[in-house]
Design a protein around this motif. Structure first.
Motif, PDB file in Angstrom:
ATOM      1  N   UNK A  55       0.847  -1.196   0.000  1.00  0.00           N
ATOM      2  CA  UNK A  55       0.000   0.000   0.000  1.00  0.00           C
ATOM      3  C   UNK A  55       0.883   1.247   0.000  1.00  0.00           C
ATOM      4  N   UNK A  56       0.489   2.247  -0.805  1.00  0.00           N
ATOM      5  CA  UNK A  56       1.151   3.548  -0.795  1.00  0.00           C
ATOM      6  C   UNK A  56       0.164   4.602  -0.306  1.00  0.00           C
ATOM      7  N   UNK A  57       0.626   5.451   0.628  1.00  0.00           N
ATOM      8  CA  UNK A  57      -0.179   6.587   1.087  1.00  0.00           C
ATOM      9  C   UNK A  57       0.653   7.847   0.886  1.00  0.00           C
ATOM     10  N   UNK A  58       0.248   8.694  -0.077  1.00  0.00           N
ATOM     11  CA  UNK A  58       0.933   9.979  -0.249  1.00  0.00           C
ATOM     12  C   UNK A  58       0.327  10.987   0.725  1.00  0.00           C
ATOM     13  N   UNK A  59       1.123  11.966   1.128  1.00  0.00           N
ATOM     14  CA  UNK A  59       0.644  12.889   2.168  1.00  0.00           C
ATOM     15  C   UNK A  59       0.413  12.146   3.465  1.00  0.00           C
ATOM     16  N   UNK A  60       1.191  11.081   3.667  1.00  0.00           N
ATOM     17  CA  UNK A  60       0.943  10.177   4.799  1.00  0.00           C
ATOM     18  C   UNK A  60       1.260  10.755   6.156  1.00  0.00           C
ATOM     19  N   UNK A  61       1.866  11.944   6.208  1.00  0.00           N
ATOM     20  CA  UNK A  61       2.145  12.577   7.498  1.00  0.00           C
ATOM     21  C   UNK A  61       1.093  13.623   7.857  1.00  0.00           C
TER      22      UNK A  61
ATOM     23  N   UNK B 295       5.323  -3.989   8.218  1.00  0.00           N
ATOM     24  CA  UNK B 295       6.496  -3.524   7.489  1.00  0.00           C
ATOM     25  C   UNK B 295       6.214  -2.136   6.902  1.00  0.00           C
ATOM     26  N   UNK B 296       6.883  -1.111   7.430  1.00  0.00           N
ATOM     27  CA  UNK B 296       6.700   0.269   6.964  1.00  0.00           C
ATOM     28  C   UNK B 296       7.953   0.744   6.231  1.00  0.00           C
ATOM     29  N   UNK B 297       7.744   1.614   5.247  1.00  0.00           N
ATOM     30  CA  UNK B 297       8.822   2.363   4.624  1.00  0.00           C
ATOM     31  C   UNK B 297       8.395   3.830   4.608  1.00  0.00           C
ATOM     32  N   UNK B 298       9.336   4.729   4.874  1.00  0.00           N
ATOM     33  CA  UNK B 298       9.017   6.152   4.947  1.00  0.00           C
ATOM     34  C   UNK B 298       9.845   6.893   3.906  1.00  0.00           C
ATOM     35  N   UNK B 299       9.131   7.489   2.928  1.00  0.00           N
ATOM     36  CA  UNK B 299       9.796   8.129   1.792  1.00  0.00           C
ATOM     37  C   UNK B 299       9.571   9.637   1.844  1.00  0.00           C
TER      38      UNK B 299
ATOM     39  N   UNK C 148       3.151  -4.432   3.184  1.00  0.00           N
ATOM     40  CA  UNK C 148       4.010  -3.250   3.235  1.00  0.00           C
ATOM     41  C   UNK C 148       3.151  -1.996   3.152  1.00  0.00           C
ATOM     42  N   UNK C 149       3.517  -0.997   3.943  1.00  0.00           N
ATOM     43  CA  UNK C 149       2.893   0.327   3.833  1.00  0.00           C
ATOM     44  C   UNK C 149       4.012   1.341   3.611  1.00  0.00           C
TER      45      UNK C 149
END
Length: 642
Positions: free
Chosen positions: A307-313, A357-361, A331-332
């Motif tokens: 899963x991708x979440x843009x503006x995730x913050x 499992x998180x990744x922060x871009x 994965x998120x």
């Protein structure tokens, strides 16, 4: 809490207003002296009892010597068992047992002394009945002394606490209300004193619950809070629907009563101080019945998926991350260009969901070359596009940045979703995109048009879905946090216009809509949410002031500052020429807005992005008005373009 030396200092310093419950403990020698005094009185009382029975004392040694002997032996055993060492008000069974042992040992020694005296001198020193009467009277006196002191301090402490506690009524006479009231009564740590129950019914005038009176609504309406001796009301939020809540709250605010909401009974009884009784917040009054999520379908779309979440913050994006994480995705990827908020959401979700499992871009969605490697590497199944600039006045003054983020960013993420065969792309839009009067709303409408145009593009397999809703409670920059800060600062509360109204929903509600739309969309739809009735902002401000314990216009003023550039009085969820279609969820509808072909919108988007790179902002907005013909500026420098 003070000892005697502290107490003495306060007295000599001139502060003679000392509460008895401030005394922590008396020195041990004082306790011993009091015990000796009780023993002497008990000895004298023993002879008084014997005299009333017509028995004369033995004329062996003087009575004073006898008293010294008996009390001296008793005190010796009190030293041996340290009966005076404990704090009297905290006396326990062990302390009483020590007194009993000291008394029994004293009796045995004195009986032995009598036997020796009888064998040696042919007479006893003290009559045996005196010793048994003394043992009984002294033990009971010492026991009662400790019991009286213990009870006195307990009663004094209760009286002291009750003067500090808020006197409250519990709303309702249901089992849940009674359980909450009992939990409050049983928890001495809580600063509340339940003095009664409040009910809509009027047939419980003489009835009582937990020994407390039941007060009818009519009686509260006709009687002031001072006559009833109450300061607030405790209610159970979940037990009331919106109409009941508003009706009761209006009455409580009219009567200047504080309004508290209760946590669960289990949390109250456990003494969990993080979940204790709290003041009712304006969010509790605006909350509506949430959307019923079809969890099975939502879970199927996210379970073991990337899963991708843009503006995730951001406010919406971070809540989407939290809700998606509950469905055990593989994965998120949380994408945002704001460094500090991204770091904060990373700390939060890694702690809450250690198994995910998180990744922060840290990426700008306008940067295509930075986005594509993520799509290529992770092959997302779902993309939630929440990245956007949203503050109307700032965007109005900086339209170029809104073009890059809101339009170009949406184009990049949507095109990459189609290129890499993402199953579903869900875009977060706004009610400000409907008949926009500001640049922010117009850029979001342009993004909607581009995303919708991709649906029927040849070779596309991605389902493109748009969700559109109003203001969310507590989001970054929204009106409620602003009002809270202004109230904390002592006012005034600033409102742009006395007639301005807005729709409201909670952040979790908004994100539930997003997740639901992602499961029910066939592609190309714009989903709108039944937002209920709009809320007048000035009424919102007045309620927040009253909920904080102040009087609007008296303790805290409301100041009107005038509409900001691009702002309008009324937000809309549907354009005038739009038709809606129902869905299987009665709270969600499909808006049938006008669309544009991909070739047409792509050419316009290319033109406006090029203009945003160098042209003046007026020229940029001129092209934006061609993309969104219904965009009519309001209270803005761009009105001349209309």
């Amino acid at each position: 809490m003070m000892n005697v030396s502290d107490l003495r200092k306060r007295v000599y310093a001139g502060d003679n207003m000392i509460s008895l419950t401030d005394i922590r403990y008396l020195p041990r020698w004082v306790i011993l002296m009091l015990d000796i005094l009780i023993l002497v009185i008990s000895f004298a009382l023993s002879y008084v009892i014997l005299d009333n029975l017509g028995v004369a004392p033995l004329q062996t040694i003087p009575q004073s010597w006898k008293c010294v002997l008996v009390v001296g032996v008793n005190v010796g055993f009190m030293f041996a068992f340290r009966t005076f060492a404990g704090i009297i008000r905290h006396s326990t069974f062990v302390d009483i047992f020590k007194l009993l042992l000291a008394g029994v040992c004293t009796l045995m020694v004195l009986v032995a002394v009598n036997v020796v005296s009888s064998l040696t001198y042919g007479t006893r020193l003290i009559r045996m009945p005196v010793l048994f009467i003394y043992f009984t009277v002294s033990f009971l006196s010492l026991f009662l002394f400790r019991l009286v002191v213990k009870e006195f301090f307990q009663i004094a402490g209760e009286l002291r606490r009750s003067t500090r506690r808020k006197r409250i009524l519990v709303l309702g006479i249901t089992q849940q209300s009674i359980a909450i009231a009992r939990a409050v009564l049983d928890n001495p740590q809580l600063p509340y004193q339940v003095v009664g129950f409040l009910t809509q019914r009027s047939d419980s005038r003489n009835a009582k619950l937990l020994g407390k009176p039941i007060i009818s609504r009519r009686r509260l309406e006709n009687t002031g809070k001072d006559r009833l001796g109450i300061q607030g009301v405790l209610l159970i939020r979940e037990a009331l629907d919106k109409e009941e809540m508003n009706s009761w709250v209006n009455l409580f605010l009219e009567k200047d009563l504080q309004i508290f909401k209760a946590p669960s009974v289990q949390k109250l009884r456990s003494g969990d101080m993080n979940a204790q009784i709290k003041n009712l917040q304006i969010e509790d009054l605006l909350n509506r019945k949430p959307i019923k999520i079809e969890n099975d379908e939502v879970k199927r779309r996210h379970f073991e998926k990337n899963i991708l979440v843009t503006g995730g913050a951001g406010s919406i994006g971070s809540e989407i991350v939290r809700q998606v994480a509950q469905f055990s995705p593989s994965l998120v990827v949380v994408l945002d260009q704001a460094e500090t908020p991204l770091y904060e959401i990373e700390l939060e979700v890694r702690e809450k969901f250690p198994h995910i499992n998180f990744r922060f871009a840290m990426v700008d969605v306008a940067n295509y070359s930075r986005l594509e490697p993520l799509f290529d590497k992770y092959r997302f199944s779902m993309v939630y596009h929440a990245a956007a600039y949203k503050h109307v006045p700032l965007v109005e003054d900086n339209p170029q940045e809104a073009i890059f983020t809101n339009i170009l960013g949406s184009k990049n993420v949507a095109c990459l979703s189609s290129k890499y065969n993402v199953n579903r792309f869900v875009m977060i839009s706004t009610d400000k995109a409907v008949n926009p009067t500001n640049v922010m709303g117009a850029t979001k409408r342009a993004a909607e048009l581009f995303v919708q145009s991709l649906q029927n593009l040849e070779g596309n397999t991605t389902k493109f879905i748009t969700t559109r809703f109003g203001n969310v409670l507590g989001s970054n920059g929204s009106v409620i946090p602003l009002f809270k800060r202004q109230i904390e600062a002592g006012g005034p509360l600033t409102i742009t216009h006395p007639d301005i109204v807005r729709y409201f929903m909670t952040i979790p509600e908004a994100c539930e809509l997003v997740l639901q739309a992602g499961t029910m969309g066939a592609g190309g739809e714009v989903f709108v949410f039944d937002m209920g009735q709009p809320v007048k902002i000035v009424d919102l401000a007045r309620r927040m002031i009253k909920l904080s314990g102040f009087e609007p216009g008296v303790d805290m003023k409301i100041v009107y500052t005038g509409l900001r550039p691009g702002e309008k009085l009324y937000e809309e969820l549907l354009s005038d020429n739009t038709k809606t279609l129902p869905t299987h969820n009665e709270k969600i509808m499909i808006s049938k807005d006008p669309t544009m072909s991909y070739a047409e919108i792509d050419e316009l988007v290319t033109r406006i992005v090029e203009a945003a790179s160098g042209a003046a902002k007026v020229e940029v907005v001129k092209i934006l008005k061609k993309i969104v013909p219904e965009f009519k500026s309001n209270n803005s420098v761009y009105e001349m373009l209309d």
